[in-house]
Design an enzyme around this catalytic site. Structure first.
Site, mmCIF file in Angstrom:
data_model
loop_
_atom_site.group_PDB
_atom_site.id
_atom_site.type_symbol
_atom_site.label_atom_id
_atom_site.label_comp_id
_atom_site.label_asym_id
_atom_site.label_seq_id
_atom_site.Cartn_x
_atom_site.Cartn_y
_atom_site.Cartn_z
ATOM 1 N N ASP A 50 -75.326 -4.641 31.535
ATOM 2 C CA ASP A 50 -74.745 -3.687 30.977
ATOM 3 C C ASP A 50 -73.991 -4.269 30.070
ATOM 4 O O ASP A 50 -72.610 -4.877 30.232
ATOM 5 C CB ASP A 50 -73.907 -2.978 32.235
ATOM 6 C CG ASP A 50 -73.034 -1.969 31.370
ATOM 7 O OD1 ASP A 50 -73.472 -0.826 31.124
ATOM 8 O OD2 ASP A 50 -71.728 -1.905 31.205
ATOM 9 N N TYR A 55 -68.020 -5.432 23.669
ATOM 10 C CA TYR A 55 -67.931 -6.464 24.329
ATOM 11 C C TYR A 55 -68.350 -7.779 23.320
ATOM 12 O O TYR A 55 -68.303 -8.875 23.701
ATOM 13 C CB TYR A 55 -69.065 -6.369 25.389
ATOM 14 C CG TYR A 55 -68.755 -5.375 26.681
ATOM 15 C CD1 TYR A 55 -67.510 -4.623 26.549
ATOM 16 C CD2 TYR A 55 -69.690 -5.055 27.455
ATOM 17 C CE1 TYR A 55 -67.527 -3.645 27.552
ATOM 18 C CE2 TYR A 55 -69.459 -4.087 28.365
ATOM 19 C CZ TYR A 55 -68.441 -3.105 28.358
ATOM 20 O OH TYR A 55 -68.290 -2.364 29.180
ATOM 21 N N LYS A 80 -73.610 0.414 24.624
ATOM 22 C CA LYS A 80 -72.581 1.654 24.197
ATOM 23 C C LYS A 80 -71.960 1.708 22.918
ATOM 24 O O LYS A 80 -71.695 0.588 22.406
ATOM 25 C CB LYS A 80 -71.479 1.563 25.431
ATOM 26 C CG LYS A 80 -71.896 1.238 26.761
ATOM 27 C CD LYS A 80 -70.738 1.360 27.591
ATOM 28 C CE LYS A 80 -71.036 0.602 28.953
ATOM 29 N NZ LYS A 80 -70.960 -0.781 29.034
ATOM 30 N N HIS A 113 -69.459 5.503 24.605
ATOM 31 C CA HIS A 113 -68.588 4.660 25.675
ATOM 32 C C HIS A 113 -67.370 5.550 26.193
ATOM 33 O O HIS A 113 -66.988 5.482 27.391
ATOM 34 C CB HIS A 113 -68.030 3.308 24.791
ATOM 35 C CG HIS A 113 -67.634 2.269 25.739
ATOM 36 N ND1 HIS A 113 -67.950 0.965 25.340
ATOM 37 C CD2 HIS A 113 -67.046 2.223 26.890
ATOM 38 C CE1 HIS A 113 -67.351 0.201 26.145
ATOM 39 N NE2 HIS A 113 -66.973 0.895 27.160
HETATM 40 N N1 LIG Z 1 -67.751 2.240 30.659
HETATM 41 C C1 LIG Z 1 -66.477 1.681 30.760
HETATM 42 O O1 LIG Z 1 -65.415 2.031 30.069
HETATM 43 C C2 LIG Z 1 -66.441 0.237 31.334
HETATM 44 C C3 LIG Z 1 -65.182 -0.228 31.452
HETATM 45 C C4 LIG Z 1 -64.845 -1.431 32.195
HETATM 46 C C5 LIG Z 1 -65.920 -1.954 32.663
HETATM 47 N N2 LIG Z 1 -67.369 -1.578 32.573
HETATM 48 C C6 LIG Z 1 -68.525 -2.201 32.790
HETATM 49 O O2 LIG Z 1 -68.603 -2.733 34.296
HETATM 50 C C7 LIG Z 1 -68.545 -3.924 34.359
HETATM 51 C C8 LIG Z 1 -67.834 -4.306 35.526
HETATM 52 O O3 LIG Z 1 -66.543 -4.108 35.421
HETATM 53 P P1 LIG Z 1 -65.313 -5.074 35.219
HETATM 54 O O4 LIG Z 1 -65.901 -6.553 34.492
HETATM 55 O O5 LIG Z 1 -64.235 -4.579 34.458
HETATM 56 O O6 LIG Z 1 -64.612 -5.692 36.580
HETATM 57 P P2 LIG Z 1 -65.224 -6.049 37.925
HETATM 58 O O7 LIG Z 1 -66.820 -6.401 37.789
HETATM 59 O O8 LIG Z 1 -64.671 -5.173 39.038
HETATM 60 O O9 LIG Z 1 -64.465 -7.525 38.161
HETATM 61 C C9 LIG Z 1 -64.857 -8.683 37.552
HETATM 62 C C10 LIG Z 1 -63.888 -9.466 37.841
HETATM 63 O O10 LIG Z 1 -63.879 -9.970 39.083
HETATM 64 C C11 LIG Z 1 -64.128 -11.425 39.069
HETATM 65 N N3 LIG Z 1 -65.318 -11.681 40.041
HETATM 66 C C12 LIG Z 1 -66.551 -11.451 40.163
HETATM 67 N N4 LIG Z 1 -67.294 -11.820 41.198
HETATM 68 C C13 LIG Z 1 -66.185 -12.262 42.127
HETATM 69 C C14 LIG Z 1 -66.082 -12.287 43.540
HETATM 70 N N5 LIG Z 1 -67.714 -12.438 44.160
HETATM 71 N N6 LIG Z 1 -65.046 -12.657 44.024
HETATM 72 C C15 LIG Z 1 -63.952 -12.866 43.304
HETATM 73 N N7 LIG Z 1 -63.959 -12.386 42.045
HETATM 74 C C16 LIG Z 1 -64.898 -12.113 41.532
HETATM 75 C C17 LIG Z 1 -64.531 -11.818 37.922
HETATM 76 O O11 LIG Z 1 -64.427 -13.201 37.654
HETATM 77 P P3 LIG Z 1 -65.484 -14.513 37.120
HETATM 78 O O12 LIG Z 1 -66.285 -13.820 35.824
HETATM 79 O O13 LIG Z 1 -64.560 -15.450 37.016
HETATM 80 O O14 LIG Z 1 -66.303 -14.492 38.483
HETATM 81 C C18 LIG Z 1 -63.887 -10.739 37.047
HETATM 82 O O15 LIG Z 1 -62.466 -11.381 36.779
HETATM 83 C C19 LIG Z 1 -68.164 -4.519 33.195
HETATM 84 O O16 LIG Z 1 -68.395 -6.014 33.014
HETATM 85 C C20 LIG Z 1 -68.817 -3.801 32.058
HETATM 86 O O17 LIG Z 1 -70.288 -3.983 31.911
HETATM 87 C C21 LIG Z 1 -67.431 -0.420 31.602
#
Ligand SMILES: NC(=O)c1ccc[n+]([C@@H]2O[C@H](COP(=O)([O-])OP(=O)(O)OC[C@H]3O[C@@H](n4cnc5c(N)ncnc54)[C@H](OP(=O)(O)O)[C@@H]3O)[C@@H](O)[C@H]2O)c1
Length: 280
Positions: A50, A55, A80, A113
């Site tokens: 994704d 990004y 997106k 988005h």
């Molecule tokens: N459509 C939208 O508006 C929107 C908004 C936000 C996000 N997104 C999408 O959703 C995806 C996920 O959301 P997100 O990246 O915001 O947050 P998330 O996946 O909830 O959390 C990512 C964070 O958690 C850490 N992490 C990952 N695995 C872990 C584990 N097993 N233990 C402890 N910490 C861990 C990562 O650090 P490390 O990298 O250091 O492991 C990073 O800091 C995004 O990457 C994006 O593709 C979309």
């Protein structure tokens, strides 16, 4: 046998497209890191990536998919469009530019988005994505951060309705029950962003107790929770160990009672780390 496997696919409505049930997010994965993270994820078995214009790593995602040697059609790539616009040429050109940057011929899913700049811009931008489908540049299209009102409004202008996907923030503290019920009723696939709550809840006592009980990490409990809610989670990590850890969620099942305990953590819009949708 626990329900779901790493190779499970979810059929998208009114299409032949199938989306892997576990995704891999790359928000805040810097371009210089992103290629390696995606390669690691593909090695770990993820087949769904994704990305987004916002990004600034679309090119790197495409590069990693090419380098992986895995056949293109086995990998599901989403991007997106960040800026909705009332200018049809601009909407179309920026979307095509993304497809070209990714460089895999087509994307599997193209999302708007955010509902952004008003109805006129949403309508025109959706028209541009419909054109991508007609031209084979996107296999499916959808929306992100759309509330019920935004999706209902589309009925007035969309050739493709319902949108195939709505990607929204979802985890125990932000369950967005109204929009998820609406999506389910209307056969719109639900993707869960921030499924790990960005690790902000790693010390939450309820979550820690469940991690202890199932002998899993808090991250694994949160991702498994999404699967059992029938949401498609998109956990992000740039760390090899955590990328594997986050995919290792198919060998156990959270009992119904404990799903209820996690359901009880909902804080509504207050629980969002990015945003909850506006339904009307
Ligand atoms: N459509 C939208 O508006 C929107 C908004 C936000 C996000 N997104 C999408 O959703 C995806 C996920 O959301 P997100 O990246 O915001 O947050 P998330 O996946 O909830 O959390 C990512 C964070 O958690 C850490 N992490 C990952 N695995 C872990 C584990 N097993 N233990 C402890 N910490 C861990 C990562 O650090 P490390 O990298 O250091 O492991 C990073 O800091 C995004 O990457 C994006 O593709 C979309």
């Amino acid at each position: 046998m626990p329900k779901f496997t790493l190779t499970d696919l979810v059929a998208l409505p009114n299409t032949l497209v199938k989306m892997p049930r576990l995704g891999f997010g790359v928000y805040q994965s810097p371009p210089e890191t992103c290629i390696q993270s995606v390669l690691t994820a593909l090695k770990a078995g993820y087949r769904h990536i994704d990305t987004a214009q916002y990004y600034t790593n679309e090119r790197e995602v495409g590069e990693a998919v090419r380098r992986s040697g895995i056949p293109r059609e086995e990998i599901f790539v989403t991007t997106k469009i960040i800026r909705t616009t009332e200018n049809p040429d601009r909407a179309y050109e920026t979307a095509v530019k993304s497809v070209e940057k990714i460089g895999l011929g087509y994307v599997d899913l193209f999302l708007i988005h955010t509902p952004g700049r008003g109805k006129g811009a949403r309508k025109v931008t959706w028209g541009a994505l419909e054109r991508l489908v007609e031209e084979g540049k996107a296999r499916s299209i959808g929306v992100s951060n759309y509330g019920i009102g935004h999706i209902e409004e589309m009925k007035g202008y969309a050739k493709i309705w319902p949108p195939h996907v709505n990607q929204i923030e979802l985890h125990p503290w932000c369950q967005q029950r109204e929009i998820t019920t609406y999506c389910r009723t209307n056969n719109i696939a639900i993707q869960a962003y921030c499924p790990l709550v960005r690790n902000y809840k790693a010390k939450d006592p309820t979550l820690l107790a469940l991690a202890d009980k199932y002998e899993r990490t808090t991250a694994q409990i949160l991702i498994r929770y999404c699967l059992q809610k029938e949401w498609v989670p998109l956990p992000k990590s740039d760390n090899e160990g955590r990328i594997y850890e986050n995919a290792n969620i198919f060998g156990f099942e959270i009992e119904d009672g404990d799903m209820g305990v996690l359901d009880g953590l909902d804080q509504g819009a207050r629980g969002a780390v990015v945003m909850a949708v506006i339904n009307r």
